[in-house]
Design a protein around this motif. Structure first.
Motif, PDB file in Angstrom:
ATOM      1  N   TYR A 286       0.873  -1.165   0.000  1.00  0.00           N
ATOM      2  CA  TYR A 286       0.000   0.000   0.000  1.00  0.00           C
ATOM      3  C   TYR A 286       0.920   1.228   0.000  1.00  0.00           C
ATOM      4  N   VAL A 287       0.846   2.025  -1.069  1.00  0.00           N
ATOM      5  CA  VAL A 287       1.779   3.133  -1.273  1.00  0.00           C
ATOM      6  C   VAL A 287       1.016   4.456  -1.274  1.00  0.00           C
ATOM      7  N   HIS A 288       1.485   5.413  -0.473  1.00  0.00           N
ATOM      8  CA  HIS A 288       0.878   6.742  -0.509  1.00  0.00           C
ATOM      9  C   HIS A 288       1.043   7.308  -1.913  1.00  0.00           C
ATOM     10  N   GLU A 289      -0.025   7.926  -2.418  1.00  0.00           N
ATOM     11  CA  GLU A 289      -0.028   8.373  -3.813  1.00  0.00           C
ATOM     12  C   GLU A 289       1.116   9.340  -4.128  1.00  0.00           C
ATOM     13  N   SER A 290       1.576  10.089  -3.148  1.00  0.00           N
ATOM     14  CA  SER A 290       2.653  11.048  -3.387  1.00  0.00           C
ATOM     15  C   SER A 290       3.979  10.364  -3.686  1.00  0.00           C
ATOM     16  N   ASP A 291       4.098   9.098  -3.318  1.00  0.00           N
ATOM     17  CA  ASP A 291       5.352   8.370  -3.503  1.00  0.00           C
ATOM     18  C   ASP A 291       5.249   7.247  -4.530  1.00  0.00           C
ATOM     19  N   PHE A 292       4.067   7.072  -5.132  1.00  0.00           N
ATOM     20  CA  PHE A 292       3.874   5.888  -5.970  1.00  0.00           C
ATOM     21  C   PHE A 292       4.804   5.871  -7.178  1.00  0.00           C
ATOM     22  N   GLU A 293       4.910   6.971  -7.883  1.00  0.00           N
ATOM     23  CA  GLU A 293       5.727   6.976  -9.095  1.00  0.00           C
ATOM     24  C   GLU A 293       7.196   6.728  -8.762  1.00  0.00           C
ATOM     25  N   ARG A 294       7.682   7.359  -7.712  1.00  0.00           N
ATOM     26  CA  ARG A 294       9.080   7.165  -7.300  1.00  0.00           C
ATOM     27  C   ARG A 294       9.316   5.715  -6.882  1.00  0.00           C
ATOM     28  N   TYR A 295       8.405   5.174  -6.112  1.00  0.00           N
ATOM     29  CA  TYR A 295       8.534   3.784  -5.661  1.00  0.00           C
ATOM     30  C   TYR A 295       8.450   2.826  -6.847  1.00  0.00           C
ATOM     31  N   SER A 296       7.508   3.076  -7.739  1.00  0.00           N
ATOM     32  CA  SER A 296       7.326   2.214  -8.902  1.00  0.00           C
ATOM     33  C   SER A 296       8.585   2.172  -9.765  1.00  0.00           C
ATOM     34  N   ARG A 297       9.192   3.326 -10.005  1.00  0.00           N
ATOM     35  CA  ARG A 297      10.422   3.371 -10.810  1.00  0.00           C
ATOM     36  C   ARG A 297      11.533   2.566 -10.152  1.00  0.00           C
ATOM     37  N   ALA A 298      11.661   2.694  -8.842  1.00  0.00           N
ATOM     38  CA  ALA A 298      12.724   1.980  -8.128  1.00  0.00           C
ATOM     39  C   ALA A 298      12.530   0.478  -8.225  1.00  0.00           C
ATOM     40  N   MET A 299      11.301   0.008  -8.044  1.00  0.00           N
ATOM     41  CA  MET A 299      11.036  -1.431  -8.097  1.00  0.00           C
ATOM     42  C   MET A 299      11.239  -1.985  -9.521  1.00  0.00           C
ATOM     43  N   LYS A 300      10.846  -1.222 -10.516  1.00  0.00           N
ATOM     44  CA  LYS A 300      11.032  -1.665 -11.897  1.00  0.00           C
ATOM     45  C   LYS A 300      12.504  -1.750 -12.256  1.00  0.00           C
ATOM     46  N   ASN A 301      13.298  -0.842 -11.728  1.00  0.00           N
ATOM     47  CA  ASN A 301      14.733  -0.879 -11.982  1.00  0.00           C
ATOM     48  C   ASN A 301      15.376  -2.134 -11.400  1.00  0.00           C
ATOM     49  N   ILE A 302      14.806  -2.628 -10.313  1.00  0.00           N
ATOM     50  CA  ILE A 302      15.390  -3.792  -9.628  1.00  0.00           C
ATOM     51  C   ILE A 302      14.797  -5.100 -10.133  1.00  0.00           C
TER      52      ILE A 302
END
Length: 442
Positions: free
Chosen positions: A398-414
């Motif tokens: 569950y990701v706060h909407e303000s951090d979703f794009e940043r979190y998503s990019r990090a996970m996709k990179n890994i």
């Protein structure tokens, strides 16, 4: 049922868009239109002009109750907006023929519904098994032709097999039983098909969540007839466009990769150790045990089943109660408490249940890695936990909407470009896509 041309005309007029929003979410409308176009084309190309219908069965996400169903505990689960979608028509014989993108065609003569070893772990086994389940319940079966497309990633812990089982059950119900077969009957038949014909041991949660839809609190005290309570979260907005039920959080799973093929012994050991430990306390399963009973018999448990069995039993006690607390938090609209319980559940699965990596391959730990990185990246702006069976596969976040794009990019990179799978909760009542009725003037 209507002609393919009728469905096509209404599709291009946008007549199905409201239904697509409800079952697939606003963000997926274009994808939904294209899927339907392809299914209609596939029916015409493979089976000719005929009257058809369209059915859908969703995948599911486990929100609470990790590995509790097999010991008669409580589970919190929800249907999601990823699904198996089918166009289908009645056949003139007892043969079921299914064309599915990316898979070999399925052709099953359901005049014979006995399990076959050479069909284990195949889609044909599921079709035959669901037909057998209907027959044993005294329900009607018959042949049908269908084209199927799924958006549920295989092996991502979202129950693609359960969705396909429920889909076949819904088609048999619609075509041959006046669409009167209930969700419990369909879920029960689906589970038996997977256990016996597909030859895969599983609990009952996946099929129940797909068949009932919505958010469900399920009590498996009576595993043959589970108690089902629909959970209506007490949040003001319930639009798919507004995050997780109107909160400022977005729900996703992260596919960390890894195969489940060699993990059957790990999965089987969890209920088996709980059963062994419960037996030392004078019971067949963990449901009903208390901490005092476990402590009174802890020496016998450790000798008969080992220390890990004690820890797994303690996980069950906490997780069984926690699933009910999560239900209450959702009902009360208390997102802070709900997320606190999600985090608590994740820590229990990691430390007590110990299903975040396989002890046979200790160097491969993608789930602990994903969970640790989630905590590091999001801090107080999100919560993650192991999702489903564990050992390999997905985590739920569950990701706060303000951090979703940043979190998503990090996970996709890994973990890869397609590792982040955003989810919406699907509500019941949309099993079939229907041509809207013309409105009459007053």
């Amino acid at each position: 049922m209507h002609s393919i041309d009728a469905y096509r005309a209404h599709l291009e007029q946008g007549s199905f868009d409201d239904q697509f929003r409800l079952i697939h979410s606003c963000a997926r409308i274009e994808e939904s239109r294209e899927r339907m176009r392809n299914l209609l084309h596939g029916m015409l190309e493979n089976f000719g002009p005929t009257k058809i219908c369209l059915a859908s069965a969703p995948g599911r996400t486990e929100m609470g109750g990790n590995h509790t169903d097999h010991n008669h505990g409580h589970v919190l689960a929800a249907a999601v907006n990823l699904d198996c979608l089918a166009a289908f028509s009645k056949a003139d014989s007892n043969v079921v023929t299914i064309i599915s993108e990316g898979y070999n065609p399925i052709k099953v003569d359901i005049s014979d519904t006995e399990p076959r070893e050479d069909e284990y772990e195949t889609s044909a086994a599921i079709v035959r098994g669901v037909a057998e389940g209907f027959r044993k319940l005294g329900l009607n079966i018959g042949g049908f032709n269908g084209c199927v497309h799924s958006t549920i990633p295989a092996g991502a812990g979202l129950s693609s097999s359960a969705a396909f089982e429920v889909l076949v059950g819904r088609i048999f119900s619609y075509l041959f039983n006046e669409n009167k077969v209930g969700p419990l009957e369909i879920a029960s038949v689906a589970k038996q098909a997977e256990n016996i014909h597909f030859n895969k041991p599983c609990g009952f949660m996946d099929q129940m969540a797909s068949s009932y839809e919505g958010i469900l609190s399920i009590d498996f005290t009576n595993p043959d007839n589970p108690g089902v309570t629909r959970v209506d979260p007490g949040f003001k907005s319930k639009s798919y466009a507004d995050g997780f039920y109107g909160t400022r959080y977005r729900l996703c799973v992260i596919d960390t990769g890894g195969s489940h093929a060699d993990l059957t012994p790990d999965y089987a050991a969890i209920p088996e150790e709980m059963f062994q430990a419960a037996k030392c306390c004078g019971q067949k399963q963990a449901k009903g045990l208390t901490l005092n009973r476990i402590l009174e018999n802890i020496d016998d448990i450790r000798e008969a089943a080992g220390d890990r069995a004690v820890l797994r039993l303690l996980h069950f006690l906490g997780e069984d109660e926690r699933a009910l607390k999560q239900e209450r938090a959702l009902h009360d609209g208390d997102m802070t408490e709900f997320l606190r319980l999600v985090a608590e559940s994740g820590h229990s699965s990691s430390n007590l249940l110990q299903n975040c990596y396989s002890p046979a391959t200790p160097k491969r730990q993608p789930i602990p890695l994903a969970l640790t990185l989630t905590e590091q990246i999001l801090g107080s702006h999100g919560v993650g936990r192991v999702h489903g069976g564990g050992f390999a596969g997905t985590i739920q976040v569950y990701v706060h909407e303000s951090d979703f794009e940043r979190y998503s990019r990090a996970m996709k990179n890994i973990f890869g470009e397609h590792s982040v799978i955003e989810l919406a909760i699907r509500q019941p009542g949309h099993e079939f896509l229907t041509i809207p009725q013309k409105r009459t003037e007053p």
